[in-house]
Structure formats: structure tokens, C-alpha cells
Design a protein around this motif. Structure first.
Motif, short mmCIF file in Angstrom:
data_model
loop_
_atom_site.label_atom_id
_atom_site.label_comp_id
_atom_site.label_asym_id
_atom_site.label_seq_id
_atom_site.Cartn_x
_atom_site.Cartn_y
_atom_site.Cartn_z
N CYS B 101 0.81 -1.22 0.00
CA CYS B 101 0.00 0.00 0.00
C CYS B 101 0.85 1.26 0.00
O CYS B 101 0.37 2.33 -0.38
N ALA B 102 2.07 1.17 0.46
CA ALA B 102 2.94 2.34 0.46
C ALA B 102 3.60 2.52 -0.89
O ALA B 102 4.38 3.44 -1.09
N GLY B 103 3.33 1.61 -1.82
CA GLY B 103 3.88 1.74 -3.15
C GLY B 103 5.22 1.04 -3.31
O GLY B 103 5.84 1.08 -4.37
N LYS B 104 5.68 0.39 -2.25
CA LYS B 104 6.99 -0.27 -2.30
C LYS B 104 6.88 -1.59 -3.07
O LYS B 104 5.99 -2.40 -2.80
N VAL B 105 7.78 -1.79 -4.01
CA VAL B 105 7.76 -3.03 -4.78
C VAL B 105 8.37 -4.15 -3.94
O VAL B 105 9.49 -4.06 -3.47
N LYS B 106 7.61 -5.23 -3.74
CA LYS B 106 8.06 -6.33 -2.88
C LYS B 106 8.69 -7.44 -3.69
O LYS B 106 9.46 -8.24 -3.17
N GLU B 107 8.30 -7.54 -4.93
CA GLU B 107 8.79 -8.65 -5.74
C GLU B 107 8.52 -8.30 -7.19
O GLU B 107 7.50 -7.69 -7.50
N GLN B 108 9.43 -8.66 -8.08
CA GLN B 108 9.09 -8.51 -9.48
C GLN B 108 9.72 -9.60 -10.31
O GLN B 108 10.64 -10.29 -9.86
N GLY B 109 9.21 -9.79 -11.51
CA GLY B 109 9.73 -10.88 -12.33
C GLY B 109 9.29 -10.74 -13.77
O GLY B 109 8.56 -9.83 -14.14
N THR B 110 9.75 -11.66 -14.57
CA THR B 110 9.47 -11.65 -15.99
C THR B 110 9.04 -13.04 -16.42
O THR B 110 9.59 -14.04 -15.95
N GLU B 305 7.82 23.19 -20.42
CA GLU B 305 9.09 22.68 -19.95
C GLU B 305 9.31 21.31 -20.60
O GLU B 305 8.40 20.48 -20.59
N LEU B 306 10.47 21.10 -21.17
CA LEU B 306 10.77 19.78 -21.75
C LEU B 306 11.57 18.98 -20.74
O LEU B 306 12.60 19.44 -20.24
N ILE B 307 11.08 17.78 -20.45
CA ILE B 307 11.63 16.98 -19.37
C ILE B 307 12.08 15.65 -19.93
O ILE B 307 11.44 15.12 -20.85
N SER B 308 13.16 15.10 -19.39
CA SER B 308 13.46 13.72 -19.75
C SER B 308 13.27 12.87 -18.50
O SER B 308 13.68 13.25 -17.41
N SER B 309 12.62 11.75 -18.66
CA SER B 309 12.25 10.95 -17.50
C SER B 309 12.45 9.47 -17.80
O SER B 309 12.78 9.09 -18.92
N ASP B 310 12.24 8.65 -16.79
CA ASP B 310 12.45 7.21 -16.93
C ASP B 310 11.11 6.54 -17.23
O ASP B 310 10.28 6.35 -16.34
N TRP B 311 10.94 6.20 -18.50
CA TRP B 311 9.64 5.70 -18.94
C TRP B 311 9.19 4.46 -18.17
O TRP B 311 8.06 4.38 -17.72
N LYS B 312 10.09 3.51 -18.00
CA LYS B 312 9.71 2.27 -17.32
C LYS B 312 9.22 2.55 -15.90
O LYS B 312 8.23 1.98 -15.43
N GLN B 313 9.94 3.45 -15.24
CA GLN B 313 9.54 3.82 -13.88
C GLN B 313 8.17 4.47 -13.86
O GLN B 313 7.32 4.15 -13.04
N ASP B 314 7.98 5.40 -14.78
CA ASP B 314 6.71 6.13 -14.81
C ASP B 314 5.55 5.19 -15.12
O ASP B 314 4.47 5.29 -14.53
N TYR B 315 5.79 4.27 -16.02
CA TYR B 315 4.78 3.25 -16.36
C TYR B 315 4.43 2.44 -15.11
O TYR B 315 3.26 2.25 -14.78
N LEU B 316 5.47 2.02 -14.40
CA LEU B 316 5.24 1.27 -13.16
C LEU B 316 4.45 2.11 -12.16
O LEU B 316 3.47 1.64 -11.57
N HIS B 317 4.85 3.36 -11.99
CA HIS B 317 4.11 4.24 -11.08
C HIS B 317 2.65 4.35 -11.48
O HIS B 317 1.76 4.38 -10.63
N GLY B 318 2.41 4.40 -12.79
CA GLY B 318 1.04 4.51 -13.27
C GLY B 318 0.21 3.30 -12.88
O GLY B 318 -0.87 3.42 -12.32
N LEU B 319 0.75 2.11 -13.15
CA LEU B 319 -0.02 0.91 -12.80
C LEU B 319 -0.16 0.79 -11.29
O LEU B 319 -1.22 0.39 -10.78
N SER B 321 -0.31 3.24 -9.19
CA SER B 321 -1.30 4.23 -8.76
C SER B 321 -2.73 3.75 -9.04
O SER B 321 -3.62 3.90 -8.21
N LEU B 322 -2.91 3.15 -10.22
CA LEU B 322 -4.25 2.64 -10.55
C LEU B 322 -4.64 1.52 -9.58
O LEU B 322 -5.78 1.48 -9.08
N GLY B 323 -3.70 0.62 -9.31
CA GLY B 323 -3.99 -0.49 -8.39
C GLY B 323 -4.26 0.03 -6.98
O GLY B 323 -5.21 -0.39 -6.32
N LEU B 324 -3.43 0.96 -6.56
CA LEU B 324 -3.56 1.52 -5.21
C LEU B 324 -4.94 2.13 -5.01
O LEU B 324 -5.59 1.95 -3.98
N ARG B 325 -5.39 2.86 -6.01
CA ARG B 325 -6.69 3.49 -5.90
C ARG B 325 -7.77 2.43 -5.69
O ARG B 325 -8.69 2.61 -4.90
#
Lengths: 331, 331
Positions: B101-110, B305-319, B321-325
Motif C-alpha cells: 500500500c505504500a507503493g513499495k515493490v516487494k517482488e518482481q519478475g518476468t 518545460e521539456l523533461i526527460s524521464s524514466d519511462w519504465k519507472q513512470d509506467y510502473l508508477h502509473g499501474l 497508482s491505478l492499483g492503489l486506488r
DNA sequence: CCAACTTATTAAACTTCTTTAATAAGTTTT
DNA sequence: AAAACTTATTAAAGAAGTTTAATAAGTTGG
């Protein structure tokens, strides 16, 4: 996280407002119908309607035909309970329109331009005059051909006194009345959207091709798009050809090809449901040509419907809608 | 008129949800702080917190230092109370991430790609596996590289089984768990927006320059822009030169000039606060050149403002955030 | 170290909406 | 035309949050 929760405190307001708008939307309704439509219990509806009836805000229309049992009473909102005043600030003149809760225009007129006169006193005099004649006025909505940020005039070339002036707060204090101040194009999209009864998902772009260069009002997800510096819809600057932006292309190149490219740009980015033009700017046959031009860039199943509409009407609807919302929802 | 009113019926849910998110937002809080922040009376907060404490959803952290009187107890949300599972469907592989719930990733895989495998069973097997290992999982969020309409996969080339499939409803039934299904670019903008704690007024465009052509995710007024045919953000088709659209120009013309024109088009239409690129696509020095190129079309004070960011991270944050909600707001 | 003062928490009274039961007003059938 | 049945409205009981008063737990100064 934007709190949009109705606490018991704000309950009364919320119920009153929703009864008002439902009654106006449906034209008339029985208590049972309101209860059903709003998911509020019958006794509560009954109580509120009783109070509103006593104050003349709601009228009793009589009885429905029986559907097998006791006949239900039918109620309607009293459209004359309060009035709204819409003022259109334009370069050449200032127009105003007085409308009732049902949206019907009761009176309209034209006065000397507040903008070229460059004096807020002119506007105040107009409003004062209307107020004296019609004391039931309970909302003001002002349309301005300039960038507006939350009621403050951010950018309006040539009219010094209004530049960076918080018109909304000023008028609210001056006349102690809820006031809306909105840009003309934004009011027009809003007016078109609400008058057509479109849903929040339906996105619109309203295009204006004036002598001061083309501009657009945009609605997405039920809200007007304003942009970070209130510069959204400045479509004249869209790059279109090797050496020309949209405005330049409109005048130097093939007009319909330029318009088609503009539609294509908007479609590729926003993919709106409709793009609306003023019927004064564009004919029906031109719309077809524009669609054709834009389909050279975008698959036609993804192109928006191109509509021609009455800009003045839509603008009026927009200011009416803004004023109406204030009249029904005394925050 | 979209009814967004909290009737007394839905009150309990609304209060619980708002306590949960405020507690997570603040990290920890006293009852008085919650009451203040949420504008809900102290006794009500107290009652709900008592209940949530009994169920292990809220933890007691101990006492605050005294501010002159009795010391207040401090509470925090139990981040392990429930978990969320995010699944990233990609062409080459399927990634997943388990977060609390705090957004911390506990496990990931492929795992093997669900898309090229072209079988929903593969996805179900992955989820079943996670669920068995972690029974506390209480939300699913799936990222898909295709057009999504309200949980239904509207358009995804080459992967027949998913085409026009209501993935959200299917998974919700199969696992009886709230599920979000979202397009990858849309999830990325959303993730960036929420992770940066941006306000609803701040509009964003997230640009992706992949080998399948550029695309964009757009956020305006706090919502993702989807378009009438879910075609929004298909910026590859923006007309840019006499004979070339954006994608063609990217490959045939000066890359930064094409990018600059793309930024200019978006700015002229939407005037967003920021345009975000993946740092894999664009270097810092290129950003400067792009800004310069676009300022040939748009006054620089109106450029984003033009920004460069980490797409994979932002994608993860998005999912996430959706799950958290979904985890915090059991509808 | 106890009286005076702060602040947190709990308890009781109050408000307001909902639910359920009772009553009123029609309609239809016999 | 009275009995049986429908449907609308009103009245009473119940639920849930708020406000206000009372109590508990600390702190500080003489």
C-alpha cells in the motif's frame, strides 16, 4: 487529492441544487420521480419541495392522471424565480442579455463598448441599470475576448484598464452577486457542449476564423482546456508547411488544404468527437473539402465530425449556462 | 448532469477511503490531524480508526511529544495490509511487480510474453501463481500496448485473442478482485503526474519515440485524454512539412526540427505545462535544441518545460497508482 | 508536589437523512 | 355502491455524523 465529498454540512446545499437542476432538466416532475432520479428518499424530497414551494421557487402544476391509485402532484421550477445577466464585451460594442432560469432570454440590448471606452465604470453602469430594472437578477456572467485565469483578465491587448484585473472578484464585491468571467471561445465551446446535451466523454474543438487570426476553444472530459499560460487554442501558430504556420497558410496557400491540415493536427493529438466552425466562416461544401483534405493525413474513421454552428448563439448559451449554474448553486 | 454527491449511504465508504489515502499521504497522523485535514468530526474519525485498528489495517505508532497537554496518539496505515499486482504486457515478455500500500515493490519478475503467446491463459496462470504465493493481493492492474476503452481492449494489432476483449470484466470475474486495465502510454503519463504530485491543472504530454512510430499519452485537467476513437496521441500523423508528417520527418528531415515542430503543434493546441520524453530517446542537449526549434513557432514564454524521464519507472508508477486506488477504494 | 492550565479523548445530546409503517386518496371489480 | 386493490403522502422509528459537554492525561509554576 481533491476532496469531492459531500459532508453532512454541505448536504442541504447539494440537495437543493440537485433538485433545482433536475426539475429544470425534466421540465416538471412528481416527488416520486425526483426521489427516483436523484436517489434521495421521498420524505427528504417532500420536505425540501415544501420549503421551496413556500418561497415561490417551485410551482404546483396540478395532478397527474392516475396510474391506478392516488393521483400524484406535479411540480415545476418557477423559471422567473431569479434572473441572470450575461454581458458580452466586444471591441465594437457591449451586448447584454437577460435570461430566466429556464434559459429564456427576456431582454437584450447593446451599449457602447466597454473595451474601447476602456473603463470599468461603463460596465458597472450597465449592470446597475439592469439591476434597477430587474431586482431579481442573481447572477452575472461576463464574456471577454482575452485570456482569463479564474476570473482574472490575464491578457487582453489594447485595453489597459482590464489587463491583469480580477474582474470576477471586483464585480462580486461591487454587486454582491455570484459572477462568472470567461473567455469568449471557451464560453462558446461550453455553450455548444451543454446546449447539445453532450456527455463529458465527448470532446470538442470550436474553431473561430477571425480577422485577428484563427483561434479555438477546446473541451476535453467535460472541462475547458486552458493551458499552462492560458495559451491553449492558439492554432494560428501550428506549423504546417516547410515555411508557413496555419495562419500564414490560410492566407498564402490553399485555404482548404490548410484547414484540412489543421483538422489533422488536432485529430492526431486530441482525436475529438467534433470540430465546430462558425457558419459565417465556412460553408457546408467547404466542410466536405476540409474532411477530404484531412483524410490525406488521418484515417477517416478517426476523423472528427465537422460541424457548422451559430457562434453567437453558442457564446450566449455558454454565458447563460455559466450564470445558470451560479443561480442554481449558491455556494 | 453527472451526479457526484455523497449520499449518506455511500458515506461510510467515502470516509474510509479518505482516511486511508490521507494516512498514506501524510505517512502518519493523529486523530486531530485527520479530523482537520478531512473536515470530518473527531468522534467520527475516532470511531473509524478504532475499527480499522481492530482489523489490523491501521497501526498505533505511539505517542507524540506533548504540545502542552495530554500527548496525542499517532497512527499510520499498515502498508502490508494488502498488496497489489501490476502486470506489464509487452511484445517480448510479460513483466510483473508486486507492491504494498505504500507503493513499495516487494517482488518482481518476468515471464513469457502473453501477447506473442497469444493466450489469456498465460496471464491467468501468472496471476494465479502470484495469488497463491501472496494471498493478500487485492488489486490487479494490467498495462497493455493497445487502445483500451473502459477495460476493453479496443485495438491491438497482431494479438488476435485480445482484440475487442473485455479484459477488465473477465479478470474481475475470474479472480473476483478489482482490476484496472490501461494503455501503456496513458499509464505512464498518469504515473508521472501522480508520482510528481502534480495538481489537476497541470497538463502533461508524455512522448514516446519507438520503432513502431512515435506516440503520446496526454493528461489535461487531471484526466487522461482518450479521444473519440481512442486515437488521441497518435502524433506520428501530424502534418509538418509540405510533404511529410511527423514520423516521416523524423526519419527524412532534421530530427530536432521535426521534434521542435511537434512540440510547437502541441503547444499551439494544448499549451501543456510539461512535455516529457524518455531519457532513452532524447539527451539533455537535444532537449535544448528542440526548445530552440519550437521557439521559432511559439513565443518562448508559452512553451512547455521539456523533461526527460524514466519511462519504465513512470509506467510502473502509473499501474501502481491505478492499483492503489482500487485497493483503498473498494467500490 | 500540588494547584492551575493545556490538550486529547470519551460521552451525551442534537441534527438530518433514510427506512419502514400508517394513512389518505383514487380506481376497479363485483 | 361497497369491497378490494393501487399508489401518493405523511408520520414514526432508526442510523449516522456533528456539536457540545465532561473526563482523562499531561505540563508548568509557586
Amino acid at each position: 487529492m481533491g476532496d469531492l465529498m459531500t459532508t453532512p454540512k454541505s448536504m442541504k446545499q447539494a440537495i437543493s441544487t440537485s433538485i433545482r437542476s433536475t426539475l429544470l432538466e425534466l421540465g416538471s416532475a412528481t416527488k416520486a420521480e425526483l426521489s427516483e432520479a436523484l436517489d434521495i428518499s421521498f420524505p427528504t424530497i417532500s420536505k425540501f419541495l415544501g420549503q421551496m414551494g413556500k418561497e415561490g421557487e417551485v410551482l404546483e402544476l396540478g395532478q397527474d392522471d392516475s396510474s391506478g391509485g392516488r393521483r400524484a402532484k406535479r411540480y415545476a421550477y418557477n423559471p422567473e424565480y431569479s434572473l441572470g445577466l450575461a454581458v458580452f464585451l466586444e471591441k465594437s460594442a457591449t451586448h447584454y442579455a437577460l435570461f430566466n432560469c429556464a434559459g429564456k432570454v427576456k431582454e437584450q440590448g447593446t451599449e457602447a463598448s466597454v473595451l474601447t471606452g476602456n473603463s470599468i465604470e461603463l460596465l458597472e453602469a450597465l449592470i446597475t441599470g439592469c439591476l434597477e430594472k430587474h431586482p431579481k437578477i442573481s447572477s452575472l456572467s461576463i464574456g471577454v475576448p482575452g485570456a482569463i485565469n479564474n476570473g482574472r483578465v490575464i491578457y487582453i491587448p489594447d485595453y489597459g484598464q482590464l489587463q491583469d484585473f480580477d474582474l470576477k472578484t471586483h464585480l462580486e464585491k461591487r454587486f454582491s452577486m455570484p459572477t462568472a468571467v470567461e473567455n469568449d471561445m471557451n464560453a462558446a465551446v461550453l455553450g455548444y457542449h451543454r446546449h447539445q446535451g453532450m456527455s463529458a466523454e465527448q470532446s470538442l474543438v470550436y474553431i473561430y476564423l477571425g480577422q485577428n487570426g484563427p483561434g479555438a476553444g477546446i473541451m476535453v472530459n467535460g472541462d475547458v482546456v486552458r493551458g499552462s499560460t492560458f495559451f491553449s487554442g492558439e492554432i494560428s501558430l501550428i506549423p504546417q508547411y516547410d515555411q508557413a504556420n496555419f495562419w500564414q497558410a490560410l492566407e498564402q496557400k490553399n485555404r482548404n488544404d490548410a484547414l484540412g491540415r489543421m483538422v489533422a493536427s488536432i485529430s492526431a493529438i486530441l482525436n475529438p468527437h467534433q470540430i465546430i466552425f462558425s457558419y459565417e466562416d465556412i460553408s457546408q461544401s467547404e466542410l466536405k473539402e476540409i474532411t477530404e483534405a484531412s483524410s490525406q493525413f488521418i484515417p477517416s474513421e478517426h476523423l472528427p465530425e465537422l460541424i457548422s454552428s451559430d457562434w453567437k448563439q453558442d457564446y450566449l448559451h455558454g454565458l447563460k449556462s455559466l450564470g445558470l449554474r451560479l443561480m442554481l448553486n449558491p455556494n
